[in-house]
Scaffold this motif. Sequence first.
Motif, PDB file in Angstrom:
ATOM      1  N   ALA A 116      -6.137  -7.409   4.310  1.00  0.00           N
ATOM      2  CA  ALA A 116      -5.612  -6.769   5.519  1.00  0.00           C
ATOM      3  C   ALA A 116      -6.199  -5.387   5.747  1.00  0.00           C
ATOM      4  O   ALA A 116      -6.322  -4.922   6.881  1.00  0.00           O
ATOM      5  N   GLY A 117      -6.557  -4.698   4.676  1.00  0.00           N
ATOM      6  CA  GLY A 117      -7.084  -3.343   4.815  1.00  0.00           C
ATOM      7  C   GLY A 117      -5.975  -2.338   5.065  1.00  0.00           C
ATOM      8  O   GLY A 117      -4.805  -2.690   5.205  1.00  0.00           O
ATOM      9  N   PRO A 118      -6.331  -1.055   5.120  1.00  0.00           N
ATOM     10  CA  PRO A 118      -5.327  -0.011   5.312  1.00  0.00           C
ATOM     11  C   PRO A 118      -4.784   0.005   6.735  1.00  0.00           C
ATOM     12  O   PRO A 118      -5.383  -0.546   7.657  1.00  0.00           O
ATOM     13  N   SER A 119      -3.669   0.674   6.920  1.00  0.00           N
ATOM     14  CA  SER A 119      -3.075   0.815   8.250  1.00  0.00           C
ATOM     15  C   SER A 119      -3.994   1.635   9.147  1.00  0.00           C
ATOM     16  O   SER A 119      -4.491   2.691   8.741  1.00  0.00           O
ATOM     17  N   PRO A 120      -4.222   1.189  10.376  1.00  0.00           N
ATOM     18  CA  PRO A 120      -5.048   1.969  11.309  1.00  0.00           C
ATOM     19  C   PRO A 120      -4.265   3.086  11.998  1.00  0.00           C
ATOM     20  O   PRO A 120      -4.851   3.922  12.690  1.00  0.00           O
ATOM     21  N   LEU A 121      -2.951   3.110  11.810  1.00  0.00           N
ATOM     22  CA  LEU A 121      -2.105   4.072  12.510  1.00  0.00           C
ATOM     23  C   LEU A 121      -2.055   5.402  11.771  1.00  0.00           C
ATOM     24  O   LEU A 121      -1.965   5.440  10.552  1.00  0.00           O
ATOM     25  N   THR A 122      -2.071   6.484  12.527  1.00  0.00           N
ATOM     26  CA  THR A 122      -1.888   7.800  11.928  1.00  0.00           C
ATOM     27  C   THR A 122      -0.398   8.017  11.653  1.00  0.00           C
ATOM     28  O   THR A 122       0.462   7.286  12.168  1.00  0.00           O
ATOM     29  N   ALA A 123      -0.099   9.035  10.863  1.00  0.00           N
ATOM     30  CA  ALA A 123       1.300   9.334  10.550  1.00  0.00           C
ATOM     31  C   ALA A 123       2.079   9.647  11.821  1.00  0.00           C
ATOM     32  O   ALA A 123       3.243   9.228  11.979  1.00  0.00           O
ATOM     33  N   ARG A 124       1.460  10.365  12.753  1.00  0.00           N
ATOM     34  CA  ARG A 124       2.165  10.741  13.984  1.00  0.00           C
ATOM     35  C   ARG A 124       2.384   9.535  14.881  1.00  0.00           C
ATOM     36  O   ARG A 124       3.425   9.421  15.546  1.00  0.00           O
ATOM     37  N   GLU A 125       1.423   8.611  14.924  1.00  0.00           N
ATOM     38  CA  GLU A 125       1.600   7.391  15.703  1.00  0.00           C
ATOM     39  C   GLU A 125       2.745   6.563  15.129  1.00  0.00           C
ATOM     40  O   GLU A 125       3.530   5.976  15.882  1.00  0.00           O
ATOM     41  N   CYS A 126       2.857   6.544  13.806  1.00  0.00           N
ATOM     42  CA  CYS A 126       3.992   5.843  13.181  1.00  0.00           C
ATOM     43  C   CYS A 126       5.312   6.511  13.545  1.00  0.00           C
ATOM     44  O   CYS A 126       6.304   5.838  13.825  1.00  0.00           O
ATOM     45  N   ASP A 127       5.336   7.845  13.548  1.00  0.00           N
ATOM     46  CA  ASP A 127       6.555   8.570  13.911  1.00  0.00           C
ATOM     47  C   ASP A 127       7.000   8.193  15.323  1.00  0.00           C
ATOM     48  O   ASP A 127       8.189   7.958  15.579  1.00  0.00           O
ATOM     49  N   VAL A 128       6.045   8.142  16.233  1.00  0.00           N
ATOM     50  CA  VAL A 128       6.366   7.838  17.630  1.00  0.00           C
ATOM     51  C   VAL A 128       6.852   6.392  17.767  1.00  0.00           C
ATOM     52  O   VAL A 128       7.807   6.113  18.503  1.00  0.00           O
ATOM     53  N   LEU A 129       6.227   5.471  17.051  1.00  0.00           N
ATOM     54  CA  LEU A 129       6.686   4.080  17.118  1.00  0.00           C
ATOM     55  C   LEU A 129       8.092   3.941  16.538  1.00  0.00           C
ATOM     56  O   LEU A 129       8.927   3.235  17.102  1.00  0.00           O
ATOM     57  N   ARG A 130       8.368   4.622  15.430  1.00  0.00           N
ATOM     58  CA  ARG A 130       9.719   4.552  14.845  1.00  0.00           C
ATOM     59  C   ARG A 130      10.751   5.092  15.828  1.00  0.00           C
ATOM     60  O   ARG A 130      11.859   4.561  15.922  1.00  0.00           O
ATOM     61  N   ARG A 186       0.832  -1.211   0.000  1.00  0.00           N
ATOM     62  CA  ARG A 186       0.000   0.000   0.000  1.00  0.00           C
ATOM     63  C   ARG A 186       0.863   1.256   0.000  1.00  0.00           C
ATOM     64  O   ARG A 186       0.597   2.211  -0.738  1.00  0.00           O
ATOM     65  N   ARG A 187       1.897   1.253   0.812  1.00  0.00           N
ATOM     66  CA  ARG A 187       2.774   2.433   0.878  1.00  0.00           C
ATOM     67  C   ARG A 187       3.531   2.626  -0.429  1.00  0.00           C
ATOM     68  O   ARG A 187       3.767   3.760  -0.860  1.00  0.00           O
ATOM     69  N   ALA A 188       3.922   1.532  -1.065  1.00  0.00           N
ATOM     70  CA  ALA A 188       4.627   1.635  -2.345  1.00  0.00           C
ATOM     71  C   ALA A 188       3.727   2.260  -3.404  1.00  0.00           C
ATOM     72  O   ALA A 188       4.162   3.130  -4.175  1.00  0.00           O
ATOM     73  N   MET A 189       2.475   1.837  -3.458  1.00  0.00           N
ATOM     74  CA  MET A 189       1.544   2.399  -4.440  1.00  0.00           C
ATOM     75  C   MET A 189       1.285   3.876  -4.150  1.00  0.00           C
ATOM     76  O   MET A 189       1.196   4.704  -5.065  1.00  0.00           O
ATOM     77  N   GLU A 190       1.174   4.223  -2.877  1.00  0.00           N
ATOM     78  CA  GLU A 190       0.975   5.626  -2.502  1.00  0.00           C
ATOM     79  C   GLU A 190       2.181   6.475  -2.885  1.00  0.00           C
ATOM     80  O   GLU A 190       2.054   7.672  -3.175  1.00  0.00           O
ATOM     81  N   ALA A 191       3.366   5.857  -2.885  1.00  0.00           N
ATOM     82  CA  ALA A 191       4.593   6.578  -3.241  1.00  0.00           C
ATOM     83  C   ALA A 191       4.799   6.671  -4.751  1.00  0.00           C
ATOM     84  O   ALA A 191       5.773   7.276  -5.201  1.00  0.00           O
ATOM     85  N   GLY A 192       3.900   6.063  -5.507  1.00  0.00           N
ATOM     86  CA  GLY A 192       3.994   6.165  -6.957  1.00  0.00           C
ATOM     87  C   GLY A 192       4.705   5.018  -7.644  1.00  0.00           C
ATOM     88  O   GLY A 192       5.020   5.117  -8.837  1.00  0.00           O
ATOM     89  N   ALA A 193       4.983   3.926  -6.924  1.00  0.00           N
ATOM     90  CA  ALA A 193       5.654   2.783  -7.553  1.00  0.00           C
ATOM     91  C   ALA A 193       4.761   2.160  -8.622  1.00  0.00           C
ATOM     92  O   ALA A 193       3.536   2.122  -8.486  1.00  0.00           O
TER      93      ALA A 193
END
Length: 210
Positions: free
Chosen positions: A145-159, A100-107
Amino acid sequence: MPRDHRPARSIRVLLAEDQQMMRGALALLLGMEPDIQVVAQVAAGDAIVDAVLTHRPDVALLDIELPGMSGLEAAAELRDQAPDCRVLILTTFGRPGYLRRAMEAGAAGFLVKDGPVEELAASIRRVLTGETVIDPALAAAALSAGPSPLTARECDVLRASTDGATVADIADRLHLSESTVRNYLSAAIGKTGTRNRMEAVRAARQQGWL
């Protein structure tokens, strides 16, 4: 067909792969195709954009997990800086979230590394004609699987949590208050159905959300 009998206009390919043996093997195998020419090889994600702008490949074949910058981040930059270059993601990790992220990035395509080189070569040709090429099994998994339930900021904090950083460290790194960091971590733990932030990071990575 011998290499000196190549067509006048070969498909120019850039390889981004941090494992030298894998990169060399791919370059050798693709170089045996009569209509494909590997014009550049890089081992780090932050070298991809400059190499594409310098060598002007038709297709950039990118791994995801690279030092400096991920292949997904590089794909998004190439979409803006080199829109004529088609991006094909080739990874060991066939995770639905990565697709999903690859397609969103234009791959233009997403394949796993365990396929035959003939299939990879055919995919390179197909994306160059404007097709989108996706591993069928992974496409089905991503839909279920469906889309990620995490927001961008939640991903930032987990990283920011992956190296054992404290809440204070994360807050300082992301310019947030400690209470805000705790709220994001709590939300991420709840959404991933885990018990703590390390389990949340692991679950999010397994799904390809990070």
